[in-house]
Scaffold this motif. Structure first.
Motif, PDB file in Angstrom:
ATOM      1  N   SER A   9       0.833  -1.209   0.000  1.00  0.00           N
ATOM      2  CA  SER A   9       0.000   0.000   0.000  1.00  0.00           C
ATOM      3  C   SER A   9       0.864   1.255   0.000  1.00  0.00           C
ATOM      4  CB  SER A   9      -0.922   0.004   1.229  1.00  0.00           C
ATOM      5  OG  SER A   9      -1.856  -1.047   1.166  1.00  0.00           O
ATOM      6  N   ILE A  10       1.931   1.236   0.802  1.00  0.00           N
ATOM      7  CA  ILE A  10       2.831   2.390   0.851  1.00  0.00           C
ATOM      8  C   ILE A  10       3.502   2.592  -0.501  1.00  0.00           C
ATOM      9  CG2 ILE A  10       4.930   3.322   1.905  1.00  0.00           C
ATOM     10  CD1 ILE A  10       4.171   1.806   4.462  1.00  0.00           C
ATOM     11  N   ALA A  11       3.974   1.503  -1.115  1.00  0.00           N
ATOM     12  CA  ALA A  11       4.621   1.600  -2.428  1.00  0.00           C
ATOM     13  C   ALA A  11       3.639   2.095  -3.489  1.00  0.00           C
ATOM     14  CB  ALA A  11       5.181   0.236  -2.831  1.00  0.00           C
ATOM     15  N   SER A  12       2.393   1.606  -3.421  1.00  0.00           N
ATOM     16  CA  SER A  12       1.389   2.038  -4.396  1.00  0.00           C
ATOM     17  C   SER A  12       1.105   3.533  -4.271  1.00  0.00           C
ATOM     18  CB  SER A  12       0.090   1.246  -4.194  1.00  0.00           C
ATOM     19  OG  SER A  12       0.289  -0.123  -4.439  1.00  0.00           O
ATOM     20  N   GLU A  13       1.010   4.026  -3.022  1.00  0.00           N
ATOM     21  CA  GLU A  13       0.742   5.452  -2.834  1.00  0.00           C
ATOM     22  C   GLU A  13       1.904   6.311  -3.317  1.00  0.00           C
ATOM     23  OE1 GLU A  13      -0.951   8.535   0.515  1.00  0.00           O
ATOM     24  OE2 GLU A  13      -0.719   6.409   0.972  1.00  0.00           O
ATOM     25  N   LEU A  14       3.135   5.854  -3.069  1.00  0.00           N
ATOM     26  CA  LEU A  14       4.307   6.595  -3.550  1.00  0.00           C
ATOM     27  C   LEU A  14       4.338   6.616  -5.082  1.00  0.00           C
ATOM     28  CD1 LEU A  14       7.085   5.397  -1.065  1.00  0.00           C
ATOM     29  CD2 LEU A  14       5.931   7.619  -1.144  1.00  0.00           C
ATOM     30  N   CYS A  15       3.972   5.487  -5.698  1.00  0.00           N
ATOM     31  CA  CYS A  15       3.915   5.438  -7.172  1.00  0.00           C
ATOM     32  C   CYS A  15       2.844   6.391  -7.692  1.00  0.00           C
ATOM     33  CB  CYS A  15       3.626   4.015  -7.647  1.00  0.00           C
ATOM     34  SG  CYS A  15       5.008   2.874  -7.435  1.00  0.00           S
ATOM     35  N   GLY A  16       1.699   6.440  -6.993  1.00  0.00           N
ATOM     36  CA  GLY A  16       0.647   7.374  -7.394  1.00  0.00           C
ATOM     37  C   GLY A  16       1.106   8.808  -7.291  1.00  0.00           C
ATOM     38  N   PHE A  17       1.849   9.122  -6.222  1.00  0.00           N
ATOM     39  CA  PHE A  17       2.366  10.476  -6.046  1.00  0.00           C
ATOM     40  C   PHE A  17       3.356  10.834  -7.145  1.00  0.00           C
ATOM     41  CE2 PHE A  17       5.581  13.211  -3.730  1.00  0.00           C
ATOM     42  CZ  PHE A  17       4.880  14.393  -3.935  1.00  0.00           C
ATOM     43  N   ILE A  18       4.243   9.910  -7.489  1.00  0.00           N
ATOM     44  CA  ILE A  18       5.218  10.153  -8.567  1.00  0.00           C
ATOM     45  C   ILE A  18       4.496  10.346  -9.896  1.00  0.00           C
ATOM     46  CG2 ILE A  18       7.089   9.100  -9.902  1.00  0.00           C
ATOM     47  CD1 ILE A  18       7.980   7.729  -7.280  1.00  0.00           C
ATOM     48  N   THR A  19       3.415   9.599 -10.108  1.00  0.00           N
ATOM     49  CA  THR A  19       2.628   9.758 -11.340  1.00  0.00           C
ATOM     50  C   THR A  19       1.995  11.141 -11.412  1.00  0.00           C
ATOM     51  OG1 THR A  19       2.115   7.382 -11.312  1.00  0.00           O
ATOM     52  CG2 THR A  19       0.752   8.784 -12.723  1.00  0.00           C
ATOM     53  N   VAL A  20       1.477  11.627 -10.276  1.00  0.00           N
ATOM     54  CA  VAL A  20       0.902  12.972 -10.236  1.00  0.00           C
ATOM     55  C   VAL A  20       1.978  14.024 -10.512  1.00  0.00           C
ATOM     56  CG1 VAL A  20      -0.193  14.694  -8.763  1.00  0.00           C
ATOM     57  CG2 VAL A  20      -0.976  12.335  -8.692  1.00  0.00           C
TER      58      VAL A  20
END
Length: 345
Positions: free
Chosen positions: A272-283
């Motif tokens: 979950s933490i990795a997914s949120e960080l990936c989402g942030f990098i995508t934004v």
């Protein structure tokens, strides 16, 4: 019954819609005001008499209030990154209302922001249940967050007292760095105030605690510093460069501060933490792409002797024949009319 995170998400979306719209409304008001007087960029204040500009200002205030309330219900790691959605609203409305063309790469940037925001929302941690402002004060005075606060203040002092006088006019990170580290403390203080107001409205008065007023004083101080250096950055550097860098640094420091103070990621899985960080990098990527497609604003010409660049020379010969000649050409025509290249697009 809506979950706390869902309420925060809805409020953050409403905030982005109002703030993104306010940019367009205020710009239309500025354009309207510039017809009858000097533009704001050249020191004019005629826009203060323009009703459309005030409508945009009120719209922005409503958006900021919605953003403030969002922090009462959802963690900062969810609310802060969603601020990128206001950029999408602004870009789309500018395409239709200001005739500022949204290019294909700009559409890709919007799509990346939407995808990244969706990933963040799906994997964001739940808001912790807090019963009093004293509990927030305990979070704020834990050693880890005190170390972060001391580091943030020390960094801001070094940047403002040493780096700003020497490199502020040439290095964009100086002013934006101050805004970002101080801005992270602003968000933590405002979240504490928001929770105190929420608890007070529910029947548990938080105004009687000294900590509530300390958080309020910290928030006011940080907001003043943050806005001062943000204005300096916008006045010195191109907005298309300032916006994505400021968003990236401000959001990164805010997520870090919230993770330390409120332990947002405590109990979450590594996935979950990795997914949120990936989402942030995508934004972040979408924001950078969207801003890279923006056309820079036309600079104001305040000096009649300042050359317009680039230019094209059109020598008019004695026989009336027109022929194009570049400025680099060393010939001396009988008459030259310099015309801005923009007119030939």
């Amino acid at each position: 019954m809506y979950s706390s995170n869902l309420k925060g998400f809805i409020l953050a979306m409403v905030s982005s819609a109002f703030i993104g719209s306010s940019f367009i409304i205020k710009k239309k008001g500025l354009r309207k005001a510039s017809v009858n007087g000097p533009r704001a960029g050249s020191g004019g204040y005629g826009y203060l008499l323009e009703p459309l500009w005030w409508i945009g200002m009120i719209t922005m205030i409503i958006g900021e209030i919605a953003n403030f309330v969002a922090y009462m219900y959802a963690p900062a790691v969810l609310v802060t990154p969603l601020g990128a959605l206001s950029i999408i609203v602004s870009a789309v409305l500018a395409h239709f209302m200001l005739k500022e063309k949204l290019q294909k790469m700009g559409m890709l940037g919007c799509l990346l922001c939407i995808v990244g925001s969706t990933v963040i929302v799906l994997h964001a941690p739940e808001e912790r249940s807090i019963s009093s402002v004293e509990e927030i004060w305990a979070f704020a005075t834990q050693p880890a967050f005190l170390l972060y606060t001391a580091s943030a203040v020390a960094t801001a002092l070094v940047l403002s007292l040493y780096c700003a006088p020497r490199y502020g006019q040439t290095n964009i990170i100086v002013y934006i760095g101050i805004c970002s580290v101080i801005g992270s403390l602003t968000v933590m203080s405002i979240k504490a105030i928001g929770i105190a107001i929420k608890l007070t409205l529910e029947g548990t008065n938080q105004a009687k605690y000294l900590q509530t007023w300390i958080f309020a004083m910290i928030a006011i101080t940080c907001v003043i510093i943050q806005l001062n250096y943000l204005n300096m950055a916008l006045d010195t550097f191109n907005t298309a460069i300032v916006s994505p860098i400021y968003y990236a640094l401000f959001t990164s420091f805010t997520i870090l501060a919230s993770a330390i103070m409120f332990k947002d990621y405590y109990g979450q899985s590594a996935g979950s933490i990795a997914s949120e960080l990936c989402g942030f990098i995508t934004v972040l990527s979408g924001t950078a792409v969207l801003h890279s497609t923006r056309d820079p604003d036309t600079p104001l010409i305040t000096d009649l002797y300042t050359p317009l660049s680039p230019t094209v020379s059109w020598p008019i010969q004695g026989n009336g024949e027109l022929w194009k000649q570049k400025d680099e050409d060393g010939s001396t025509p009988s008459f030259i009319t310099n015309v801005r290249q923009d007119y030939f697009k």
